[in-house]
Write an enzyme that holds these catalytic residues in place. Structure first.
Site, PDB file in Angstrom:
ATOM      1  N   ARG A  15      32.884  58.964  38.453  1.00  0.00           N
ATOM      2  CA  ARG A  15      32.660  57.893  37.474  1.00  0.00           C
ATOM      3  C   ARG A  15      31.286  57.859  36.839  1.00  0.00           C
ATOM      4  NH1 ARG A  15      35.783  53.032  40.413  1.00  0.00           N
ATOM      5  NH2 ARG A  15      37.767  54.099  40.129  1.00  0.00           N
TER       6      ARG A  15
ATOM      7  N   HIS B  35      31.847  47.470  36.990  1.00  0.00           N
ATOM      8  CA  HIS B  35      33.100  47.446  37.753  1.00  0.00           C
ATOM      9  C   HIS B  35      32.891  47.162  39.241  1.00  0.00           C
ATOM     10  CE1 HIS B  35      37.218  48.549  38.686  1.00  0.00           C
ATOM     11  NE2 HIS B  35      36.809  49.487  39.535  1.00  0.00           N
TER      12      HIS B  35
ATOM     13  N   HIS C 292      32.825  51.354  35.265  1.00  0.00           N
ATOM     14  CA  HIS C 292      34.084  52.107  35.155  1.00  0.00           C
ATOM     15  C   HIS C 292      34.124  52.706  33.755  1.00  0.00           C
ATOM     16  CE1 HIS C 292      38.258  53.236  35.297  1.00  0.00           C
ATOM     17  NE2 HIS C 292      38.327  52.853  36.564  1.00  0.00           N
TER      18      HIS C 292
ATOM     19  N   ARG D 159      30.350  55.202  44.337  1.00  0.00           N
ATOM     20  CA  ARG D 159      31.587  55.099  45.123  1.00  0.00           C
ATOM     21  C   ARG D 159      32.681  56.014  44.587  1.00  0.00           C
ATOM     22  NH1 ARG D 159      36.416  51.773  44.565  1.00  0.00           N
ATOM     23  NH2 ARG D 159      35.513  50.953  42.648  1.00  0.00           N
TER      24      ARG D 159
ATOM     25  N   GLU E  15      42.683  60.626  41.348  1.00  0.00           N
ATOM     26  CA  GLU E  15      41.647  59.901  40.594  1.00  0.00           C
ATOM     27  C   GLU E  15      40.369  60.731  40.567  1.00  0.00           C
ATOM     28  OE1 GLU E  15      41.183  55.787  41.729  1.00  0.00           O
ATOM     29  OE2 GLU E  15      43.329  55.432  41.638  1.00  0.00           O
TER      30      GLU E  15
HETATM   31  P1  FAD Z   1      37.189  40.041  46.670  1.00  0.00           P
HETATM   32  O1  FAD Z   1      38.552  40.556  46.651  1.00  0.00           O
HETATM   33  O2  FAD Z   1      36.466  39.983  45.391  1.00  0.00           O
HETATM   34  O3  FAD Z   1      37.230  38.577  47.304  1.00  0.00           O
HETATM   35  C1  FAD Z   1      36.067  37.771  47.314  1.00  0.00           C
HETATM   36  C2  FAD Z   1      36.476  36.369  47.705  1.00  0.00           C
HETATM   37  O4  FAD Z   1      35.316  35.585  47.977  1.00  0.00           O
HETATM   38  C3  FAD Z   1      37.243  35.618  46.640  1.00  0.00           C
HETATM   39  O5  FAD Z   1      38.280  34.923  47.275  1.00  0.00           O
HETATM   40  C4  FAD Z   1      36.208  34.629  46.085  1.00  0.00           C
HETATM   41  O6  FAD Z   1      36.761  33.478  45.529  1.00  0.00           O
HETATM   42  C5  FAD Z   1      35.452  34.313  47.360  1.00  0.00           C
HETATM   43  N1  FAD Z   1      34.094  33.779  47.166  1.00  0.00           N
HETATM   44  C6  FAD Z   1      33.070  34.362  46.501  1.00  0.00           C
HETATM   45  N2  FAD Z   1      31.981  33.560  46.554  1.00  0.00           N
HETATM   46  C7  FAD Z   1      32.326  32.464  47.269  1.00  0.00           C
HETATM   47  C8  FAD Z   1      31.646  31.285  47.653  1.00  0.00           C
HETATM   48  N3  FAD Z   1      30.374  31.023  47.308  1.00  0.00           N
HETATM   49  N4  FAD Z   1      32.306  30.369  48.395  1.00  0.00           N
HETATM   50  C9  FAD Z   1      33.612  30.561  48.738  1.00  0.00           C
HETATM   51  N5  FAD Z   1      34.304  31.661  48.384  1.00  0.00           N
HETATM   52  C10 FAD Z   1      33.678  32.596  47.665  1.00  0.00           C
HETATM   53  N6  FAD Z   1      39.097  49.351  44.533  1.00  0.00           N
HETATM   54  C11 FAD Z   1      39.885  50.289  45.074  1.00  0.00           C
HETATM   55  O7  FAD Z   1      39.622  50.772  46.185  1.00  0.00           O
HETATM   56  N7  FAD Z   1      41.003  50.705  44.406  1.00  0.00           N
HETATM   57  C12 FAD Z   1      41.353  50.215  43.188  1.00  0.00           C
HETATM   58  O8  FAD Z   1      42.373  50.597  42.641  1.00  0.00           O
HETATM   59  C13 FAD Z   1      40.509  49.251  42.595  1.00  0.00           C
HETATM   60  N8  FAD Z   1      40.790  48.762  41.367  1.00  0.00           N
HETATM   61  C14 FAD Z   1      40.020  47.751  40.863  1.00  0.00           C
HETATM   62  C15 FAD Z   1      40.351  47.187  39.635  1.00  0.00           C
HETATM   63  C16 FAD Z   1      39.641  46.110  39.147  1.00  0.00           C
HETATM   64  C17 FAD Z   1      40.000  45.517  37.815  1.00  0.00           C
HETATM   65  C18 FAD Z   1      38.556  45.592  39.890  1.00  0.00           C
HETATM   66  C19 FAD Z   1      37.769  44.413  39.387  1.00  0.00           C
HETATM   67  C20 FAD Z   1      38.193  46.177  41.101  1.00  0.00           C
HETATM   68  C21 FAD Z   1      38.915  47.253  41.586  1.00  0.00           C
HETATM   69  N9  FAD Z   1      38.588  47.846  42.805  1.00  0.00           N
HETATM   70  C22 FAD Z   1      39.389  48.813  43.334  1.00  0.00           C
HETATM   71  C23 FAD Z   1      37.525  47.295  43.637  1.00  0.00           C
HETATM   72  C24 FAD Z   1      38.165  46.398  44.713  1.00  0.00           C
HETATM   73  O9  FAD Z   1      39.227  45.684  44.135  1.00  0.00           O
HETATM   74  C25 FAD Z   1      37.174  45.416  45.288  1.00  0.00           C
HETATM   75  O10 FAD Z   1      35.985  46.064  45.637  1.00  0.00           O
HETATM   76  C26 FAD Z   1      37.760  44.777  46.541  1.00  0.00           C
HETATM   77  O11 FAD Z   1      39.009  44.207  46.232  1.00  0.00           O
HETATM   78  C27 FAD Z   1      36.817  43.729  47.071  1.00  0.00           C
HETATM   79  O12 FAD Z   1      37.477  43.009  48.083  1.00  0.00           O
HETATM   80  P2  FAD Z   1      36.690  41.887  48.847  1.00  0.00           P
HETATM   81  O13 FAD Z   1      37.639  41.269  49.808  1.00  0.00           O
HETATM   82  O14 FAD Z   1      35.417  42.406  49.362  1.00  0.00           O
HETATM   83  O15 FAD Z   1      36.275  40.825  47.710  1.00  0.00           O
HETATM   84  C1  SIN Z   2      41.071  52.299  38.961  1.00  0.00           C
HETATM   85  O1  SIN Z   2      42.271  52.070  39.091  1.00  0.00           O
HETATM   86  O2  SIN Z   2      40.614  53.068  38.116  1.00  0.00           O
HETATM   87  C2  SIN Z   2      40.108  51.592  39.842  1.00  0.00           C
HETATM   88  C3  SIN Z   2      39.987  52.317  41.097  1.00  0.00           C
HETATM   89  C4  SIN Z   2      38.740  51.896  41.830  1.00  0.00           C
HETATM   90  O3  SIN Z   2      37.961  51.093  41.351  1.00  0.00           O
HETATM   91  O4  SIN Z   2      38.544  52.433  42.919  1.00  0.00           O
END
Ligand code: FAD
Ligand code: SIN
Length: 518
Positions: A289, A350, A242, A385, A114
């Protein structure tokens, strides 16, 4: 009033992996505001970056250097080294919990490339890595007797001395978290949940912007809650766009075309078919990015087009389908045959690099409040990032927070003197159109004035416009019955304020922050 040793707010990768570990030491309650799997995690495509011991042409040091270089000189090197060094152990845990990462014919991991990485080092499960991880973690959670997961509970505010009548300012020493006020979205009642340790795992804030890859739950609630409780927040100016979200007006949120597709050989072209990335960076379409998103934005402004092309037509389509079935199917469903047609793409918000400021144990400036995952600011990402470092940061800090919190658990006591939520009743029924319209207005303002390119005038205007929305919303919040919608709007406005103020304060262009007047 309920009590739990560990209150985990959020059921993405950060919250779930913390919970699975903490449950060895006490009762864990996870609350989440939507369905149990709805999260940014579920949509992660590309994968999780890590250098495993068997890697031949790569090293931990290369991963460290790529992260530092992508972060534009603003990463905390100590944190970068910790995260990279601990990556192997955390990957092994994900595998032990059932996650399947793709392997090649020889049985070793099929590592993807990537942007910003100097080697193939991204473990993945086809192009649905997040879904695979989320599903497997939830399966483990459901089997654990010490963990209770409640869906559709919305955390409104964390509880501190402030709720006992003590005046708390941003620099007050010893601010302490005693749990949270939680809105039960089914009954409409706000419940008090006392906790010895509270863990913010609420994810990102993509909903601040009109165009984002983040689902509608990504409203920055945890950061707003911590900030209102006078906790420290930083790095908010570093909003990652992104480069390649599918351009398909009317679809919200935007569907992502993973960076791994460019790692697989796809190239960016203007609508008239010309490659342009080499003019911006010698790494071409695989530059970090911030550079690629700015380049695309500049090309779109020059040509007046709404998108550029991502050209996959020269790639091996059989292999493409194997690696990216989700992307292939989505494109096909819209009449885009990637073997023959280029994919229209444009940048979309993103990821949020900043957040609740934490130390190397995930501990925030508020006692007994930890922040992990996208809502935190650990120092790993600096100004930008590196791709696929987010899932990694989440599992590394979930582990570190668990170790730190569980060692202290026996010395922390519930605060039994917390008052119930102070609801003044009767309250007026909310007029939803005022909320939805304000949310749209906010997204317009932030996208127009605080996007990839900023200027002094744009930031000033954004601040003035959001101030008005703030005043209107606070008034409604105090008058109306409480709902997730009004709370989210309030949080989004808080987040916008923090982003604008941080962007105004940064007088040099670094990483994702670019002000044309600097
Ligand atoms: P999240 O997975 O967003 O979970 C947050 C949780 O908090 C959810 O359950 C939500 O409902 C809950 N919540 C929020 N507010 C409240 C509230 N007030 N009360 C109760 N619950 C609440 N990163 C990578 O490293 N590799 C990738 O390939 C990648 N691809 C991505 C593709 C997409 C389309 C997106 C959007 C992001 C991607 N990212 C990737 C980024 C990565 O997915 C996220 O940064 C990571 O999953 C965040 O995890 P988290 O547990 O911190 O939060
Ligand atoms: C992607 O698959 O391009 C997302 C990867 C990331 O957000 O780290």
């Amino acid at each position: 009033m309920t009590k739990t040793d560990f209150l985990v707010i959020g059921s993405g990768i950060a919250g779930l992996s913390f919970a699975l570990k903490a449950a060895k030491h006490g009762k864990v309650t996870i609350i989440t505001k939507a369905n149990e799997d709805e999260s940014n995690t579920k949509y992660a495509q590309g994968g999780i970056a890590a250098v495993l011991p068997e890697a031949k042409d790569d090293s931990l040091e290369h991963h460290v250097q790529d992260t530092l270089s992508c972060g534009a000189g603003l990463c905390d090197e100590k944190i970068v080294r910790i995260v990279v060094a601990e990556s192997g152990e955390r990957i092994n845990e994900l595998i032990a919990w059932g996650t399947e990462f793709d392997k090649n014919k020889s049985g070793s991991f099929d590592l993807a490339m990537e942007g910003g990485h100097s080697a193939h080092r991204v473990l993945h499960h086809k192009d649905i890595t997040g879904l695979e991880i989320e599903t497997k973690l939830l399966q483990q959670i459901h089997q654990h007797p010490n963990i209770t997961l409640h869906t559709h509970l919305f955390a409104v505010d964390i509880i501190t001395q402030h709720h006992m009548g003590v005046i708390v300012k941003r620099n007050t020493p010893g601010i302490t978290c005693y749990g949270a006020y939680i809105l039960n979205t089914k009954t409409g009642k706000v419940e008090t949940m006392l906790a010895k340790v509270t863990v913010m795992a609420t994810g990102g804030a993509g909903q601040v912007y009109k165009t984002t890859t983040n689902p509608v739950i990504a409203t920055g609630d945890g950061i707003a809650m911590a900030y209102r409780a006078m906790g420290k927040v930083n790095g908010m100016e570093f909003i990652q766009f992104h480069p390649t979200a599918l351009y398909h007006p009317g679809t919200y949120p935007s569907f992502l075309i993973s960076e791994a597709v460019r790692g697989f050989g796809a190239v960016l072209r203007t609508i008239d078919g010309k490659e342009f990335m080499q003019r911006y960076d010698e790494r071409g379409s695989l530059a970090p990015r911030d550079i690629v998103a700015r380049a695309i934005d500049s090309e779109m402004k020059k040509s007046g087009d709404d998108y550029v092309w991502l050209d996959c037509t020269k790639l091996n389509i059989i292999e493409f389908k194997k690696h990216f079935p989700n992307i292939y199917n989505r494109c096909m469903s819209l009449g885009i045959d990637v073997a023959k047609d280029c994919i229209p793409v444009a940048p979309a918000q993103h990821y949020l690099c900043g957040g609740i400021k934490v130390d190397e144990h995930g501990q925030s400036s508020i006692q007994h409040l930890y922040a992990i995952g996208e809502c935190s600011s650990t120092g790993l990402h600096g100004g930008n990032r590196l791709a696929s470092n987010s899932l990694l940061e989440a599992v590394v800090f979930a582990h570190r927070a668990y170790v730190h919190a569980s060692e202290r658990l026996e010395f922390i006591h519930y605060n039994e003197h917390i008052p119930e939520w102070n609801a003044v009743s009767p309250r007026e029924v909310a007029e939803m159109v005022l909320i939805t319209q304000s949310r749209k207005e906010l997204q317009e303002i932030m996208s127009s004035y605080v996007g990839i390119f900023r200027s002094d005038m744009r930031l000033k205007r954004a601040l003035e416009r959001t101030r008005l929305l703030y005043e209107e919303t606070e008034e409604l919040y105090n008058r109306w019955e409480i709902s997730p919608r009004i709370c989210e709007l309030r949080n989004l406005i808080n987040l916008s304020y923090l982003i604008i103020k941080a962007a105004m304060a940064r007088t040099e262009n670094k990483g994702l922050h670019f002000n044309v007047d600097n």
